[in-house]
Write an enzyme that holds these catalytic residues in place. Structure first.
Site, PDB file in Angstrom:
ATOM      1  N   LYS A  83      -1.747 -51.932 -37.318  1.00  0.00           N
ATOM      2  CA  LYS A  83      -3.014 -51.820 -36.405  1.00  0.00           C
ATOM      3  C   LYS A  83      -4.124 -51.882 -37.312  1.00  0.00           C
ATOM      4  CE  LYS A  83      -4.022 -49.919 -31.914  1.00  0.00           C
ATOM      5  NZ  LYS A  83      -3.901 -48.848 -31.107  1.00  0.00           N
TER       6      LYS A  83
HETATM    7  O1  G3P Z   1      -5.153 -47.083 -28.028  1.00  0.00           O
HETATM    8  C1  G3P Z   1      -6.189 -47.774 -27.842  1.00  0.00           C
HETATM    9  C2  G3P Z   1      -6.805 -47.345 -26.600  1.00  0.00           C
HETATM   10  O2  G3P Z   1      -5.880 -47.694 -25.527  1.00  0.00           O
HETATM   11  C3  G3P Z   1      -7.501 -46.047 -26.155  1.00  0.00           C
HETATM   12  O3  G3P Z   1      -7.777 -45.717 -24.790  1.00  0.00           O
HETATM   13  O4  G3P Z   1      -8.570 -44.337 -23.096  1.00  0.00           O
HETATM   14  O5  G3P Z   1      -8.989 -43.769 -25.673  1.00  0.00           O
HETATM   15  O6  G3P Z   1     -10.268 -45.621 -24.419  1.00  0.00           O
HETATM   16  P1  G3P Z   1      -8.875 -44.817 -24.309  1.00  0.00           P
END
Ligand code: G3P
Length: 217
Positions: A83
């Site tokens: 990533k």
């Molecule tokens: O892994 C990336 C993403 O899914 C993060 O989500 O909820 O932290 O914005 P969030």
């Protein structure tokens, strides 16, 4: 549509993998911190639980160091997906790694133009953050729609991995738009199976079955 789970909690990953519905896993530095475990060790364990791609994120900001980190991460297992952030250095790293046959997930995507660049860099996956886009007064699902249109216009192979999904409606709308993959926390994935009328219906059937006095086994 592929289902990835967005967590580094191996107990949750094992539980979901046992359903046969899990196609991959995404992690990020925040999720690794939350797990309280060593990065390399937890990624290795996750790669042994699922056959599909397991995203492990580089933390360097410059291309040269990203390449060195990626070199270490991709040796963990064949299903590691590197990533990288959506920056010029991240895109450069993406191009170099995908040219070499490594899976790459370009993360922190907040515009369709960024997604266009990731596809041109040969990304295996682009991760637009729907929830964080919404949090900042933008339309996260419109972003998925725009990327779908652009990728279809030019037949890019990059898969749209809708990330930062917060609730089942996000998943539903991503499925309608045609996102290739969704990644969501374990709780959101489990919520997809829930409906109050399913629970109510089950209660009714169980009560009436008991009245018959019969057994199947
Ligand atoms: O892994 C990336 C993403 O899914 C993060 O989500 O909820 O932290 O914005 P969030």
């Amino acid at each position: 549509m592929k289902f990835f789970v967005d967590t580094a909690d191996t107990a949750d990953i094992r539980e979901l993998a046992a359903t046969g519905l899990l196609d991959g896993v995404t992690t990020n530095p925040t999720l690794i911190h939350k797990s309280g475990r060593k990065f390399m060790e937890v990624v290795e364990e996750i790669c042994g639980i699922v056959d599909g791609p397991v995203s492990a994120e580089v933390v360097a900001l410059d291309h040269e160091t990203m390449m060195k980190e990626a070199e270490i991460l991709r040796k963990i297992a064949d299903n590691v997906c590197i990533k990288v952030p959506l920056t010029i250095d991240g895109l450069k790293t993406c191009k170099a790694l995908t040219d070499d046959g490594t899976l790459v997930n370009v993360t922190l995507c907040f515009s369709a133009n960024q997604a266009l660049l990731a596809a041109k860099a040969g990304a295996s996956f682009i991760s637009p953050f729907v929830g964080r886009h919404d949090d900042n007064g933008f339309d996260g699902l419109k972003l998925i729609e725009d990327i779908r249109l652009i990728y279809d216009n030019y037949q890019f192979d990059t898969e749209i991995l809708a990330a930062s999904l917060r609730h089942p409606i996000h998943v539903l709308e991503c499925a309608k738009i045609g996102a290739d993959v969704i990644t969501a926390p374990p709780a959101v994935i489990k919520m997809l199976s829930k409906h109050v009328l399913t629970d109510k219906g089950l209660e009714g059937f169980a009560a009436d079955w008991a009245k018959t006095g019969q057994t199947i086994l």
